[in-house]
Design an enzyme around this catalytic site. Structure first.
Site, PDB file in Angstrom:
ATOM      1  N   GLN A   1      -0.162   3.177  20.846  1.00 57.72           N
ATOM      2  CA  GLN A   1       0.033   3.823  19.538  1.00 57.72           C
ATOM      3  C   GLN A   1      -1.098   4.818  19.292  1.00 57.72           C
ATOM      4  OE1 GLN A   1      -1.047   0.728  20.033  1.00 57.72           O
ATOM      5  NE2 GLN A   1      -2.049  -0.200  18.274  1.00 57.72           N
TER       6      GLN A   1
ATOM      7  N   ARG B   1     -10.543  -2.144   9.912  1.00 58.56           N
ATOM      8  CA  ARG B   1      -9.974  -0.933  10.493  1.00 58.56           C
ATOM      9  C   ARG B   1     -10.506  -0.734  11.915  1.00 58.56           C
ATOM     10  NH1 ARG B   1     -10.187   3.038   5.304  1.00 58.56           N
ATOM     11  NH2 ARG B   1     -11.962   1.732   4.793  1.00 58.56           N
TER      12      ARG B   1
ATOM     13  N   ARG C   1       0.594   8.958  14.739  1.00 54.86           N
ATOM     14  CA  ARG C   1       0.123   9.636  13.523  1.00 54.86           C
ATOM     15  C   ARG C   1      -0.672  10.863  13.918  1.00 54.86           C
ATOM     16  NH1 ARG C   1      -0.706   6.200   9.095  1.00 54.86           N
ATOM     17  NH2 ARG C   1       1.368   5.538   8.483  1.00 54.86           N
TER      18      ARG C   1
ATOM     19  N   TYR D   1       0.840  -1.205   0.000  1.00 57.14           N
ATOM     20  CA  TYR D   1       0.000   0.000   0.000  1.00 57.14           C
ATOM     21  C   TYR D   1       0.876   1.257   0.000  1.00 57.14           C
ATOM     22  CZ  TYR D   1      -3.715   3.241   1.484  1.00 57.14           C
ATOM     23  OH  TYR D   1      -4.616   4.287   1.574  1.00 57.14           O
TER      24      TYR D   1
ATOM     25  N   ASN E   1      -6.480   8.910   8.886  1.00 55.74           N
ATOM     26  CA  ASN E   1      -7.577   7.989   9.234  1.00 55.74           C
ATOM     27  C   ASN E   1      -8.930   8.706   9.214  1.00 55.74           C
ATOM     28  OD1 ASN E   1      -4.988   7.058  10.502  1.00 55.74           O
ATOM     29  ND2 ASN E   1      -6.258   5.274  10.916  1.00 55.74           N
TER      30      ASN E   1
ATOM     31  N   GLY F   1      -1.288  -4.636  20.431  1.00 58.96           N
ATOM     32  CA  GLY F   1      -0.162  -4.111  21.206  1.00 58.96           C
ATOM     33  C   GLY F   1      -0.665  -3.703  22.583  1.00 58.96           C
TER      34      GLY F   1
ATOM     35  N   GLY G   1      -1.839  -0.702  23.045  1.00 52.84           N
ATOM     36  CA  GLY G   1      -2.830   0.344  22.789  1.00 52.84           C
ATOM     37  C   GLY G   1      -2.280   1.746  22.959  1.00 52.84           C
TER      38      GLY G   1
HETATM   39  N1  UDP Z   1      -6.158  -1.681  15.741  1.00 54.70           N
HETATM   40  C1  UDP Z   1      -6.503  -2.283  16.939  1.00 54.70           C
HETATM   41  N2  UDP Z   1      -7.542  -3.174  16.937  1.00 54.70           N
HETATM   42  C2  UDP Z   1      -8.255  -3.482  15.822  1.00 54.70           C
HETATM   43  C3  UDP Z   1      -7.911  -2.859  14.600  1.00 54.70           C
HETATM   44  C4  UDP Z   1      -6.840  -1.967  14.604  1.00 54.70           C
HETATM   45  O1  UDP Z   1      -5.886  -2.032  17.985  1.00 54.70           O
HETATM   46  O2  UDP Z   1      -9.207  -4.296  15.923  1.00 54.70           O
HETATM   47  C5  UDP Z   1      -5.053  -0.699  15.748  1.00 54.70           C
HETATM   48  C6  UDP Z   1      -3.974  -0.944  14.688  1.00 54.70           C
HETATM   49  O3  UDP Z   1      -2.991  -1.847  15.184  1.00 54.70           O
HETATM   50  C7  UDP Z   1      -3.451   0.464  14.505  1.00 54.70           C
HETATM   51  C8  UDP Z   1      -4.663   1.352  14.718  1.00 54.70           C
HETATM   52  O4  UDP Z   1      -5.600   0.563  15.434  1.00 54.70           O
HETATM   53  O5  UDP Z   1      -2.488   0.758  15.485  1.00 54.70           O
HETATM   54  C9  UDP Z   1      -5.297   1.839  13.417  1.00 54.70           C
HETATM   55  O6  UDP Z   1      -5.498   0.732  12.608  1.00 54.70           O
HETATM   56  P1  UDP Z   1      -6.303   0.798  11.240  1.00 54.70           P
HETATM   57  O7  UDP Z   1      -6.271  -0.591  10.675  1.00 54.70           O
HETATM   58  O8  UDP Z   1      -7.639   1.408  11.452  1.00 54.70           O
HETATM   59  O9  UDP Z   1      -5.511   1.805  10.303  1.00 54.70           O
HETATM   60  P2  UDP Z   1      -3.975   2.258  10.110  1.00 54.70           P
HETATM   61  O10 UDP Z   1      -3.915   3.621  10.681  1.00 54.70           O
HETATM   62  O11 UDP Z   1      -3.053   1.310  10.851  1.00 54.70           O
HETATM   63  O12 UDP Z   1      -3.769   2.191   8.642  1.00 54.70           O
END
Ligand code: UDP
Length: 327
Positions: free
Chosen positions: A211, A188, A277, A147, A176, A207, A209
């Site tokens: 991030q 997502r 982000r 991507y 996002n 992780g 959480g």
């Molecule tokens: N995430 C999460 N649980 C989920 C789906 C995503 O903790 O069920 C986390 C993912 O690891 C990331 C953030 O949420 O850190 C955003 O993930 P998303 O797939 O929405 O988009 P990204 O910003 O990573 O492209």
């Protein structure tokens, strides 16, 4: 006077379909293309009888022409990490061959061109918040690279068509975004959490959480994109909401807004998951007089009815398919 005609690739997707609505509301006639790999006709069902609207099922990786157009909005691409990792090669193709084909349409018809770029161009950013001048920290061979590099190629191609062929281009970097028409199962974070909260299942936080992400409600995002479409700027512009939340905070907001008693369960962090982000939107503010108006809590409340309905429909489908398979 003949109406301006806009082409939206990925028109059956989450953002593409909202963009079709905004363009129609702004007096354009719209032709939407989608190969329906991740887009859904349901997103366009309300435009069925709209005289200024046309849909064609088509893969833009094959060269195409749809007749005279005044604006090309290139929004075709799987956007959820789950989807683009499942369809990695298709994602690379649509961001390279697909983007070049869409640029050729713009060049042939003297149309303006907008490429739906992304905060993924910044990768796992070492600069915070991210300004448009930051070149990013992207793993070119990791699981997200299909991507990230497709979108970075799309940016390079867009700039090249502007430099060499003088196509009038725009490059929004979309952060996002969430809201109605996201698929509950697209993987997502917000649709996942809404789905889990409304079904009373555990919310899967990846992780620890800590991030962060910055979430923009879809109507704010579309407003920013439309303003950029009509501004004169070829270089990238961040279009996102600078309100930054840890994923744990996001889970708690979803629990609060849904009133759910679900618990939070920690699961492994996917490889190369960006640690932080947040868009610096000073450029968008100055250039477009735009900034988001809807905060996360309000946006989640505005999305609640849609997600409730989507979860109900999916549960009904699942129980029908269980009955037909005799389980
Ligand atoms: N995430 C999460 N649980 C989920 C789906 C995503 O903790 O069920 C986390 C993912 O690891 C990331 C953030 O949420 O850190 C955003 O993930 P998303 O797939 O929405 O988009 P990204 O910003 O990573 O492209």
């Amino acid at each position: 006077m003949t109406k301006l005609r806009a082409l939206v690739t990925g028109g059956a997707g989450f953002l593409g379909s909202h963009l079709c609505d905004a363009l129609l509301a702004n007096g354009y006639s719209v032709i939407a293309l989608d190969n329906l790999l991740t887009g859904r006709l349901d997103n366009l069902a309300h435009l069925h009888a709209e005289p200024g609207f046309e849909f064609q099922q088509r893969d833009i990786c094959e060269a195409f022409d749809v007749g005279r157009v005044d604006y090309v909005f290139n929004f075709a691409c799987p956007a959820s990490p789950v989807d683009y990792m499942e369809h990695g090669v298709e994602t690379l193709r649509v961001g390279s061959a697909g983007t070049l084909n869409a640029l050729e349409v713009a060049r042939k018809h003297g149309a303006r061109f907008m490429e739906a770029s992304t905060s993924e161009c910044y990768g796992d950013p070492l600069q915070h918040p991210q300004t448009e001048t930051y070149w990013g920290n992207v793993n070119p061979i990791g699981p997200r690279s299909v991507y990230d590099e497709a979108k970075r190629f799309s940016e390079a191609a867009t700039m090249a068509y502007q430099r060499y062929y003088h196509v009038d281009t725009r490059l929004p970097r979309i952060f996002n975004t969430y809201g109605p028409r996201m698929q509950v199962k697209d993987g997502r974070v917000i649709p996942n959490f809404m789905d889990q909260a409304l079904r009373g299942e555990d919310l899967t936080v990846y992780g620890d959480g800590s991030q962060t992400r910055s979430f923009c409600y879809v109507s704010d995002e579309i407003e920013g994109l439309m303003r950029l479409a009509h501004a004169t700027e070829h270089d990238p512009v961040n279009i996102g909401n600078p309100g930054e939340f840890t994923i744990l905070e996001c889970a708690e907001k979803v629990l609060q807004v849904t009133g759910s008693k679900s618990r939070i369960r920690l699961e492994p962090l996917p490889q190369d998951d960006p640690k932080q982000r947040c868009p610096d939107i000073a450029k968008a503010k100055t250039l477009l007089g735009w900034e988001p108006r809807i905060d996360l809590e309000t946006g989640l409340k505005l999305s609640l009815d849609y997600f409730r309905k989507a979860v109900r429909e999916r549960s009904a489908q699942e129980s029908t398919s269980r009955k037909t398979s005799g389980d």
